[in-house]
Design a protein around this motif. Structure first.
Motif, PDB file in Angstrom:
ATOM      1  N   VAL A  22      37.365  49.070 119.492  1.00 22.16           N
ATOM      2  CA  VAL A  22      36.317  50.089 119.908  1.00 22.16           C
ATOM      3  C   VAL A  22      35.840  49.964 120.995  1.00 22.16           C
ATOM      4  CG1 VAL A  22      33.987  50.723 119.152  1.00 22.16           C
ATOM      5  CG2 VAL A  22      35.675  50.173 117.494  1.00 22.16           C
ATOM      6  N   ASP A  23      35.713  48.977 121.776  1.00 22.29           N
ATOM      7  CA  ASP A  23      35.282  48.940 123.163  1.00 22.29           C
ATOM      8  C   ASP A  23      36.500  49.495 124.184  1.00 22.29           C
ATOM      9  OD1 ASP A  23      33.125  47.673 122.648  1.00 22.29           O
ATOM     10  OD2 ASP A  23      33.818  45.656 122.786  1.00 22.29           O
ATOM     11  N   GLU A  24      37.640  49.177 123.922  1.00 19.06           N
ATOM     12  CA  GLU A  24      38.530  49.652 124.903  1.00 19.06           C
ATOM     13  C   GLU A  24      38.699  51.182 124.722  1.00 19.06           C
ATOM     14  OE1 GLU A  24      43.504  49.247 125.606  1.00 19.06           O
ATOM     15  OE2 GLU A  24      42.384  48.348 123.829  1.00 19.06           O
ATOM     16  N   LEU A  25      38.538  52.047 123.646  1.00 21.26           N
ATOM     17  CA  LEU A  25      38.568  53.232 123.315  1.00 21.26           C
ATOM     18  C   LEU A  25      37.293  53.866 124.243  1.00 21.26           C
ATOM     19  CD1 LEU A  25      39.892  53.688 119.996  1.00 21.26           C
ATOM     20  CD2 LEU A  25      41.159  54.424 122.022  1.00 21.26           C
ATOM     21  N   SER A  43      29.801  48.318 114.374  1.00 28.37           N
ATOM     22  CA  SER A  43      31.159  48.238 114.776  1.00 28.37           C
ATOM     23  C   SER A  43      31.785  49.746 115.130  1.00 28.37           C
ATOM     24  CB  SER A  43      32.064  47.598 114.104  1.00 28.37           C
ATOM     25  OG  SER A  43      31.902  48.212 112.749  1.00 28.37           O
ATOM     26  N   SER A  44      30.698  50.628 115.369  1.00 21.63           N
ATOM     27  CA  SER A  44      31.109  52.152 115.481  1.00 21.63           C
ATOM     28  C   SER A  44      30.404  52.475 116.790  1.00 21.63           C
ATOM     29  CB  SER A  44      30.658  52.838 114.666  1.00 21.63           C
ATOM     30  OG  SER A  44      31.325  52.447 113.188  1.00 21.63           O
ATOM     31  N   VAL A  45      31.245  53.368 117.461  1.00 18.18           N
ATOM     32  CA  VAL A  45      30.692  54.143 118.640  1.00 18.18           C
ATOM     33  C   VAL A  45      30.611  55.761 118.503  1.00 18.18           C
ATOM     34  CG1 VAL A  45      31.326  54.896 121.194  1.00 18.18           C
ATOM     35  CG2 VAL A  45      31.320  52.310 120.456  1.00 18.18           C
ATOM     36  N   ASP A 103      41.220  44.633 110.672  1.00 19.17           N
ATOM     37  CA  ASP A 103      42.027  44.428 111.948  1.00 19.17           C
ATOM     38  C   ASP A 103      40.797  44.801 113.065  1.00 19.17           C
ATOM     39  OD1 ASP A 103      43.770  43.940 114.343  1.00 19.17           O
ATOM     40  OD2 ASP A 103      45.360  44.642 113.256  1.00 19.17           O
ATOM     41  N   SER A 104      40.474  44.173 113.941  1.00 24.15           N
ATOM     42  CA  SER A 104      39.342  44.396 114.868  1.00 24.15           C
ATOM     43  C   SER A 104      40.107  45.256 116.076  1.00 24.15           C
ATOM     44  CB  SER A 104      38.548  43.416 115.291  1.00 24.15           C
ATOM     45  OG  SER A 104      39.172  42.392 115.767  1.00 24.15           O
ATOM     46  N   THR A 105      41.621  44.771 116.214  1.00 27.35           N
ATOM     47  CA  THR A 105      42.287  45.550 117.398  1.00 27.35           C
ATOM     48  C   THR A 105      42.800  46.753 116.923  1.00 27.35           C
ATOM     49  OG1 THR A 105      44.444  44.384 116.691  1.00 27.35           O
ATOM     50  CG2 THR A 105      42.964  43.204 117.890  1.00 27.35           C
ATOM     51  N   LYS A 106      42.515  47.292 115.916  1.00 30.14           N
ATOM     52  CA  LYS A 106      42.577  48.809 115.516  1.00 30.14           C
ATOM     53  C   LYS A 106      41.414  49.586 115.325  1.00 30.14           C
ATOM     54  CE  LYS A 106      47.536  48.053 113.842  1.00 30.14           C
ATOM     55  NZ  LYS A 106      48.367  48.171 112.755  1.00 30.14           N
ATOM     56  N   SER A 107      41.476  50.781 115.302  1.00 34.33           N
ATOM     57  CA  SER A 107      40.187  51.624 115.288  1.00 34.33           C
ATOM     58  C   SER A 107      40.501  52.671 114.682  1.00 34.33           C
ATOM     59  CB  SER A 107      39.598  52.065 116.576  1.00 34.33           C
ATOM     60  OG  SER A 107      39.329  50.719 117.467  1.00 34.33           O
ATOM     61  N   ARG A 108      39.729  53.172 113.659  1.00 35.79           N
ATOM     62  CA  ARG A 108      39.727  54.743 113.196  1.00 35.79           C
ATOM     63  C   ARG A 108      39.397  55.646 114.118  1.00 35.79           C
ATOM     64  NH1 ARG A 108      41.293  56.242 108.393  1.00 35.79           N
ATOM     65  NH2 ARG A 108      41.188  54.339 107.569  1.00 35.79           N
ATOM     66  N   PHE A 109      39.920  56.757 114.440  1.00 39.32           N
ATOM     67  CA  PHE A 109      39.534  57.737 115.377  1.00 39.32           C
ATOM     68  C   PHE A 109      39.367  59.016 114.600  1.00 39.32           C
ATOM     69  CE2 PHE A 109      40.814  60.849 118.668  1.00 39.32           C
ATOM     70  CZ  PHE A 109      39.919  60.561 119.677  1.00 39.32           C
ATOM     71  N   THR A 110      38.020  59.591 114.678  1.00 37.41           N
ATOM     72  CA  THR A 110      37.724  60.787 114.061  1.00 37.41           C
ATOM     73  C   THR A 110      37.373  61.612 115.252  1.00 37.41           C
ATOM     74  OG1 THR A 110      37.268  59.514 112.026  1.00 37.41           O
ATOM     75  CG2 THR A 110      36.481  62.007 112.668  1.00 37.41           C
ATOM     76  N   TRP A 111      37.962  62.789 115.393  1.00 37.78           N
ATOM     77  CA  TRP A 111      37.401  63.838 116.204  1.00 37.78           C
ATOM     78  C   TRP A 111      36.965  65.185 115.601  1.00 37.78           C
ATOM     79  CZ3 TRP A 111      41.315  65.812 120.560  1.00 37.78           C
ATOM     80  CH2 TRP A 111      40.811  66.861 121.310  1.00 37.78           C
ATOM     81  N   ILE A 141      33.179  62.554 118.715  1.00 38.34           N
ATOM     82  CA  ILE A 141      34.103  61.590 118.553  1.00 38.34           C
ATOM     83  C   ILE A 141      33.540  60.379 117.844  1.00 38.34           C
ATOM     84  CG2 ILE A 141      35.914  60.060 119.393  1.00 38.34           C
ATOM     85  CD1 ILE A 141      36.623  62.175 121.422  1.00 38.34           C
ATOM     86  N   ILE A 142      34.243  59.923 116.672  1.00 38.27           N
ATOM     87  CA  ILE A 142      33.599  58.587 115.946  1.00 38.27           C
ATOM     88  C   ILE A 142      34.807  57.555 116.301  1.00 38.27           C
ATOM     89  CG2 ILE A 142      32.683  57.435 113.852  1.00 38.27           C
ATOM     90  CD1 ILE A 142      32.006  60.228 113.139  1.00 38.27           C
ATOM     91  N   ILE A 143      34.481  56.583 116.655  1.00 39.86           N
ATOM     92  CA  ILE A 143      35.528  55.208 116.760  1.00 39.86           C
ATOM     93  C   ILE A 143      34.779  54.102 116.038  1.00 39.86           C
ATOM     94  CG2 ILE A 143      36.735  53.935 118.432  1.00 39.86           C
ATOM     95  CD1 ILE A 143      35.841  55.678 120.566  1.00 39.86           C
ATOM     96  N   GLN A 144      35.614  53.704 115.067  1.00 40.88           N
ATOM     97  CA  GLN A 144      35.297  52.705 114.030  1.00 40.88           C
ATOM     98  C   GLN A 144      36.289  51.723 113.918  1.00 40.88           C
ATOM     99  OE1 GLN A 144      34.670  55.747 110.870  1.00 40.88           O
ATOM    100  NE2 GLN A 144      32.707  54.891 110.600  1.00 40.88           N
ATOM    101  N   ALA A 145      35.800  50.511 113.858  1.00 39.12           N
ATOM    102  CA  ALA A 145      36.742  49.224 113.759  1.00 39.12           C
ATOM    103  C   ALA A 145      37.207  49.248 112.392  1.00 39.12           C
ATOM    104  CB  ALA A 145      36.046  48.090 114.279  1.00 39.12           C
ATOM    105  N   LEU A 146      38.553  48.883 112.136  1.00 43.33           N
ATOM    106  CA  LEU A 146      38.893  48.681 110.977  1.00 43.33           C
ATOM    107  C   LEU A 146      38.507  47.336 110.231  1.00 43.33           C
ATOM    108  CD1 LEU A 146      42.732  50.160 110.976  1.00 43.33           C
ATOM    109  CD2 LEU A 146      40.689  51.371 110.315  1.00 43.33           C
ATOM    110  N   ASP A 147      38.142  47.412 109.152  1.00 42.74           N
ATOM    111  CA  ASP A 147      37.675  46.060 108.647  1.00 42.74           C
ATOM    112  C   ASP A 147      38.699  44.992 108.763  1.00 42.74           C
ATOM    113  OD1 ASP A 147      35.285  47.145 107.973  1.00 42.74           O
ATOM    114  OD2 ASP A 147      36.021  47.652 106.079  1.00 42.74           O
TER     115      ASP A 147
END
Length: 279
Positions: free
Chosen positions: A131-134, A196-198, A234-242, A226-232
């Motif tokens: 999430v932070d990287e995105l 854990s969401s931005v 795997d914190s190195t992957k994120s769900r990206f909703t736009w 845009i919503i960026i949410q960490a996957l439960d």
């Protein structure tokens, strides 16, 4: 607490007062002066609510003294917050969404017609990034987007209001196979983080100092989000909703625009994945 302290002090002083005879001595006068000042202090303190805490000049630090935002800046913040609220309310609606695109990698785009007759598009994807990287790529370093997205010619931050709100000017090179020609956008973007969401929301604004540019059609974003949410798992992957909500202006038929906008989202996500792969 304060009344008890007053009674205690009065009780301690009573024997001294009782034994005073004749003309008060210097010690006695000092005692009376002390009690008088103490009672005045206690009385003034009792006037304030319990939560009141007076900060002396010695305690104040520069970081504690924050400038009051200008009225114009406050309007930008409110505009960004309102855009985010409206965009999230559209995303939360379950009814009316229709599938537009389903990619083999799991990316999915659905559309919905909102009041006013405009069609908006919701992309959902899973990206190999935290999430932070995105957040860093899409908001903090927004001016670098043109370096990895060829459909953007330039993005310039015109104003930063705190850490959560920016006013930007964006120039596109033409999108979706140049079906939608060169456009420029003037908009405010507002972000907030919850657990854990931005969330990054935005909408078009107007500035007299920056009218539509020659050679470009001034299009409008928003309300978008845009919503960026960490996957439960795997914190190195994120769900990206736009949520893409765009009025491209100009004379393009609505049917052509509605076919091109999903391609805009797919192209952006493809370029974003390439940027993430480079580290």
């Amino acid at each position: 607490m304060l009344p008890a302290v007053v009674k205690l002090c009065c009780g301690i002083s009573y024997p001294h007062i009782k034994n005073i005879a004749g003309k008060p001595s210097t010690t006695h006068r000092r005692t009376f002066s002390f009690l008088f000042l103490f009672m005045q202090t206690m009385h003034s303190q009792l006037r304030f609510p319990k939560y009141y805490k007076q900060l002396s000049f010695a305690e104040a630090k520069p970081k504690d003294i924050k400038p009051v935002p200008a009225k114009e800046d406050q309007l930008y913040v409110q505009h960004g917050q309102e855009a985010m609220r409206k965009a999230l309310s559209v995303l939360e609606e379950k009814e009316g969404w229709k599938l537009e695109v389903a990619e083999s990698n799991g990316d999915m785009i659905c559309s919905k017609v909102i009041p006013g007759g405009r069609k908006v598009f919701r992309l959902e994807a899973v990206l190999d990034a935290s999430v932070d990287e995105l957040y860093n790529i899409l908001f903090v370093r927004v001016e670098e987007i043109h370096q990895w997205n060829p459909s953007i010619q330039q993005i310039k931050v015109l104003k930063r209001i705190g850490l959560q709100t920016i006013v930007i000017h964006e120039v596109s090179t033409g999108t979706a196979g140049n079906v939608i020609g060169k456009r420029d956008f003037l908009s405010v973007r507002h972000t907030c983080k919850q657990r854990s969401s931005v969330y990054i929301g935005g909408a078009a604004v107007q500035l007299e100092s920056l009218p539509p540019q020659a050679g470009f059609v001034r299009a409008e974003h928003g309300p978008t989000c845009i919503i960026i949410q960490a996957l439960d798992e795997d914190s190195t992957k994120s769900r990206f909703t736009w949520l893409l909500n765009m009025d491209v202006k100009g004379w393009l038929p609505k049917s052509i625009v509605n076919q091109a906008l999903p391609r805009v989202q797919l192209d952006f996500t493809r370029h974003l994945r390439r940027r993430l792969s480079l580290g």
